[in-house]
Design a protein around this motif. Structure first.
Motif, short mmCIF file in Angstrom:
data_model
loop_
_atom_site.label_atom_id
_atom_site.label_comp_id
_atom_site.label_asym_id
_atom_site.label_seq_id
_atom_site.Cartn_x
_atom_site.Cartn_y
_atom_site.Cartn_z
N TYR A 114 5.10 14.19 -11.19
CA TYR A 114 6.10 14.30 -12.24
C TYR A 114 5.47 14.53 -13.61
O TYR A 114 5.93 15.36 -14.39
N ALA A 115 4.41 13.78 -13.91
CA ALA A 115 3.80 13.85 -15.24
C ALA A 115 2.58 14.76 -15.28
O ALA A 115 1.96 14.90 -16.34
N ALA A 116 2.24 15.36 -14.15
CA ALA A 116 1.06 16.24 -14.06
C ALA A 116 -0.21 15.52 -14.53
O ALA A 116 -0.97 16.03 -15.35
N LEU A 117 -0.39 14.31 -14.00
CA LEU A 117 -1.56 13.51 -14.33
C LEU A 117 -2.40 13.27 -13.08
O LEU A 117 -1.87 13.27 -11.97
N PRO A 118 -3.68 13.03 -13.26
CA PRO A 118 -4.51 12.68 -12.10
C PRO A 118 -4.03 11.34 -11.50
O PRO A 118 -3.61 10.44 -12.23
N ARG B 80 0.84 -1.21 0.00
CA ARG B 80 0.00 0.00 0.00
C ARG B 80 0.87 1.26 0.00
O ARG B 80 0.61 2.20 -0.75
N GLU B 81 1.89 1.26 0.85
CA GLU B 81 2.77 2.44 0.94
C GLU B 81 3.54 2.65 -0.36
O GLU B 81 3.66 3.78 -0.84
N LEU B 82 4.06 1.57 -0.93
CA LEU B 82 4.80 1.68 -2.18
C LEU B 82 3.89 2.17 -3.30
O LEU B 82 4.27 3.05 -4.08
N ALA B 83 2.68 1.64 -3.37
CA ALA B 83 1.73 2.06 -4.39
C ALA B 83 1.37 3.54 -4.22
O ALA B 83 1.31 4.28 -5.20
N ALA B 84 1.15 3.96 -3.00
CA ALA B 84 0.81 5.36 -2.74
C ALA B 84 1.96 6.29 -3.12
O ALA B 84 1.75 7.32 -3.76
N ASP B 85 3.18 5.91 -2.74
CA ASP B 85 4.35 6.74 -3.05
C ASP B 85 4.60 6.81 -4.55
O ASP B 85 4.88 7.88 -5.10
N LEU B 86 4.51 5.68 -5.22
CA LEU B 86 4.74 5.65 -6.66
C LEU B 86 3.66 6.43 -7.41
O LEU B 86 3.95 7.17 -8.34
N THR B 87 2.43 6.30 -6.96
CA THR B 87 1.32 7.04 -7.57
C THR B 87 1.52 8.54 -7.40
O THR B 87 1.38 9.30 -8.36
N ALA B 88 1.87 8.96 -6.19
CA ALA B 88 2.10 10.39 -5.94
C ALA B 88 3.24 10.92 -6.79
O ALA B 88 3.14 11.99 -7.40
N PHE B 89 4.34 10.16 -6.86
CA PHE B 89 5.49 10.60 -7.65
C PHE B 89 5.12 10.75 -9.13
O PHE B 89 5.38 11.78 -9.74
N HIS B 90 4.50 9.72 -9.70
CA HIS B 90 4.17 9.77 -11.12
C HIS B 90 3.17 10.88 -11.41
O HIS B 90 3.30 11.60 -12.40
N SER B 91 2.20 11.01 -10.55
CA SER B 91 1.18 12.04 -10.73
C SER B 91 1.80 13.44 -10.73
O SER B 91 1.48 14.27 -11.57
N VAL C 207 -2.92 6.40 -12.69
CA VAL C 207 -1.78 5.53 -12.41
C VAL C 207 -2.30 4.18 -11.90
O VAL C 207 -3.09 4.13 -10.97
N HIS C 208 -1.82 3.12 -12.53
CA HIS C 208 -2.23 1.77 -12.15
C HIS C 208 -0.99 0.98 -11.71
O HIS C 208 0.05 1.05 -12.37
N ILE C 209 -1.14 0.24 -10.62
CA ILE C 209 -0.03 -0.54 -10.09
C ILE C 209 -0.53 -1.96 -9.81
O ILE C 209 -1.56 -2.14 -9.16
N VAL C 210 0.21 -2.94 -10.30
CA VAL C 210 -0.14 -4.34 -10.11
C VAL C 210 1.05 -5.03 -9.42
O VAL C 210 2.19 -4.88 -9.85
N PHE C 211 0.76 -5.76 -8.36
CA PHE C 211 1.78 -6.55 -7.68
C PHE C 211 1.61 -8.01 -8.09
O PHE C 211 0.51 -8.55 -8.02
#
Length: 55
Positions: free
Chosen positions: A32-36, A19-30, A40-44
């Protein structure tokens, strides 16, 4: 829409760590790329011990 696939051995990441990794990666990509964030989709994907090798 970006898709991140994270592959690890079963048990390496706890559900909380995922959950933490997904949240951090989502926030970073959002940011960085100025996207909602919902773009961002993340699959483990986990694999059983003994089914992955390095070197």
């Amino acid at each position: 829409m970006p898709l991140y696939t994270i592959t690890t051995q079963t048990g390496v990441l706890t559900p909380e760590a995922k959950r933490e990794l997904a949240a951090d990666l989502t926030a970073f990509h959002s940011e960085y790329a100025a996207l909602p964030k919902n773009w961002v989709h993340i699959v483990f994907q986990d694999y059983p011990q003994g089914n992955g090798f390095t070197g």
